[in-house]
Design an enzyme around this catalytic site. Structure first.
Site, short mmCIF file in Angstrom:
data_model
loop_
_atom_site.label_atom_id
_atom_site.label_comp_id
_atom_site.label_asym_id
_atom_site.label_seq_id
_atom_site.Cartn_x
_atom_site.Cartn_y
_atom_site.Cartn_z
N ARG A 107 0.97 -1.09 0.01
CA ARG A 107 -0.08 -0.11 0.20
C ARG A 107 0.94 1.39 0.08
O ARG A 107 1.57 1.72 0.97
CB ARG A 107 -0.94 -0.19 1.25
CG ARG A 107 -2.09 1.02 1.28
CD ARG A 107 -2.90 0.92 2.22
NE ARG A 107 -2.47 1.06 3.62
CZ ARG A 107 -3.36 1.06 4.87
NH1 ARG A 107 -4.38 1.05 4.56
NH2 ARG A 107 -2.63 1.09 6.05
N THR A 111 -0.98 7.28 -1.04
CA THR A 111 -2.46 7.42 -1.55
C THR A 111 -2.96 6.39 -1.13
O THR A 111 -4.30 6.26 -1.31
CB THR A 111 -2.10 7.12 -3.24
OG1 THR A 111 -1.45 5.78 -3.49
CG2 THR A 111 -1.36 8.22 -3.72
N ASP A 203 -0.39 -3.82 12.70
CA ASP A 203 0.15 -4.39 11.61
C ASP A 203 0.08 -5.80 11.69
O ASP A 203 1.08 -6.41 12.39
CB ASP A 203 1.48 -3.73 11.31
CG ASP A 203 1.88 -3.99 9.78
OD1 ASP A 203 2.10 -5.16 9.51
OD2 ASP A 203 1.85 -2.80 9.02
N ASP A 206 3.68 -7.11 10.64
CA ASP A 206 4.67 -6.93 11.86
C ASP A 206 4.54 -8.00 12.95
O ASP A 206 5.67 -8.65 13.49
CB ASP A 206 4.79 -5.49 12.29
CG ASP A 206 5.30 -4.46 11.29
OD1 ASP A 206 6.05 -5.11 10.21
OD2 ASP A 206 4.93 -3.26 11.50
#
Length: 212
Positions: A107, A111, A203, A206
């Site tokens: 990603r 944006t 995340d 992670d």
């Protein structure tokens, strides 16, 4: 389009319990991986409930008989790299003959749009029931892009499976691919200004791999 996709949010007590453990900041990387595998196995059991069956004749130690087995070319699992890899083992525990493809997306931090960097799918994927898997459905951009790539291979039966979903991601995915079933362990409240799911679990990549 061959079907109308549906959204399934699992309410099984074991799934809810294990997802809550995954959310906690005190959960270690080892525990997070183990819980992810367990939750995915439970989700796979439910998500494969409607797979088509066929009659086959077998012989037991007692007699010959007609029983049920899976029909067709079975299943393909397509994790979105890298966090989607955390889904594969849990699914293979139940479906060991499934083929596994990979789609690499990231990603863009500005944006929030998906960018493809890798795509490798089984040669016969168009004959299979496909499960695209990723822990999080946030904006929906990565899931939509991954399914776009798969549909280019003339695949008709596609499902999406995730741990945590935001309403915004569900709406976007349904709008882009109304024929795709969506399987969710937990539907959360909203996305924050950084496009992270709230309350979420951080995340997922992670936490799966111990990186920051």
């Amino acid at each position: 389009m061959n079907r109308e996709g549906k959204v399934y949010v699992f309410d099984h007590p074991l799934i809810q319990h294990k997802v809550t453990l995954m959310r906690q900041t005190s959960t270690t990387t080892k525990e997070f991986r183990e819980l992810a595998r367990e939750v995915v196995t439970l989700m796979t059991f439910e998500a494969t409930r409607d797979l088509p069956l066929k009659d086959v004749e077998i012989e037991t130690p007692i007699t010959k008989c007609t029983m049920k087995m899976l029909a067709g070319e079975d299943i393909a699992i397509v994790p979105i790299l890298r966090a989607g890899l955390g889904f594969v083992d849990g699914m293979l525990d139940l479906i060991p003959n499934a083929k596994v493809g990979h789609i690499g997306l990231y990603r863009d931090p500005e944006t929030h749009e998906p960018v493809e960097y890798y795509c490798k799918l089984p040669a016969d994927i168009e004959k299979r029931e496909v499960f695209v898997v990723d822990p999080m459905l946030a904006t929906g951009g990565s899931a939509i892009a991954a399914i776009d790539f798969i549909k280019m291979r003339h695949v008709e039966n596609i499902n999406f499976m995730c741990l945590i979903a935001a309403p915004e991601g569900i709406e976007a995915l349904q709008k882009a691919h109304p024929d795709v079933n969506i399987y969710i362990a937990a539907k959360d409240d909203h996305l924050n200004e950084h496009a992270y799911i709230v309350p979420g679990l951080g995340d997922a990549g992670d936490r799966l791999y111990g990186t920051k």
